[in-house]
Enzyme design. Sequence first.
Site, PDB file in Angstrom:
ATOM      1  CB  CYS A 243      18.929  15.607   3.581  1.00 14.50           C
ATOM      2  SG  CYS A 243      17.163  15.892   2.760  1.00 14.50           S
ATOM      3  CG  HIS A 369      19.574  20.501   4.754  1.00 10.21           C
ATOM      4  ND1 HIS A 369      20.601  19.823   3.897  1.00 10.21           N
ATOM      5  CD2 HIS A 369      18.439  19.824   4.298  1.00 10.21           C
ATOM      6  CE1 HIS A 369      19.911  19.076   2.904  1.00 10.21           C
ATOM      7  NE2 HIS A 369      18.738  19.230   3.180  1.00 10.21           N
ATOM      8  CD  GLU A 371      23.697  21.061   5.790  1.00  9.00           C
ATOM      9  OE1 GLU A 371      22.939  20.816   4.562  1.00  9.00           O
ATOM     10  OE2 GLU A 371      23.333  20.499   6.568  1.00  9.00           O
TER      11      GLU A 371
END
Length: 404
Positions: A243, A369, A371
């Site tokens: 990001c 994102h 993760e």
Amino acid sequence: EIGGTTGDIESQPFLEAIRQIGREVGVENRLFIHVTLIPYLESSGEHKSKPTQHSVKELQSFGIVPDIIVARCDKPVDAQTMKKIALFCNVKPDCVIENRTLPILYGAPVMLRDAGLDRIVLRELHLPGADTPCDLTHWEEMLGRIQNCRETVRVALVGKYVKLHDSYLSVMEALHHAGWENGVRTEISWIDSEGITSENAAQLLENQDAVIVPGGFGGRGIEGMIETARYARENGIPYFGICLGMQVAAIEFARTVLGYTDANSVEFNEESGYPVIALMPDQKGNLPKGGTMRLGAYPCRIRPGSVMERAYGELEIQERHRHRYEFNNDCRREFEENGMIFSGLSPDGRLVEAMELPDRAFYVGVQYHPEFKSRPNKAHPLFREFIRAAKERKEDGGFPPEQP
């Protein structure tokens, strides 16, 4: 899951809500599990059950009677204390389950399974399978991989919130997941981006096997992140920008490679002469801030032959977003002419989702994102490839591995 402590004023509306739901669905269709701390007094060498008794009494005063008590503890609780908790908290003797602190957090499901929690839950809800333990074979294999990791790779996590590690909890866990899948332990070096300059970047980063710059908002610490991206790019250190981390890598490329010294994001400088990160035309105007954000899952098409394709093994993916500013399409051509490729785009080609340098083992920035989708028994593919590049760099003595 309610969270907090029984009696907290903040949790009372939620306790009332689950009391009502429990009544609506009927006692045979609901199960209340109460997690409570069993403190251990070193001076007397004993566990104390009184706090748990008091907690259960408070919970009962709200109209909620726990069916199972999960006892959080640092040391094994003796059978006599467990029996006392069951007696005074009015639960069945086998419905007091020990939940001991473990060296590896992900060992908790196996511990709870071995304590019979899975079978007791099925039994109390009158569901089939109460005689068969949960099959956690794949999970136990993962724990074996974790325990067998001997090597360590060092990853510098450069951000503005590093004093509060929980701010990057998902990124931190995803790095550990990827390490285990590569047979290594990930050692994270927490580096405050506000403290990085061109003078000390080498001192802070040269001994790291890889660098990751996660997401964030606002201009504080941005110049340090840009300097981090420059040092990683020029020295062949695997770099992963998420990001904001992708955006600062784009700004650095524009400044250093393209020569636009005032390149920036309009989030940080609305007067930038080369706004490499900006709002899209349909985002401008008097829309409220929430209306200009991209939130949730969006599709992405991957460029064949890229690191992105090598990681995912497919050409169409979906990933979760949480951001407002986008890569400025007016800059695309100049970036591509100077070696950057845009390896992930929205299906209509309007939005840049990922960019990378093809002459590096791993220099990737993504606007989303990843993760959020990583799991301990299935690391996210980008994190997996990132740690693999870090491992290879370490094995090559700190030099970039040869490109395929």
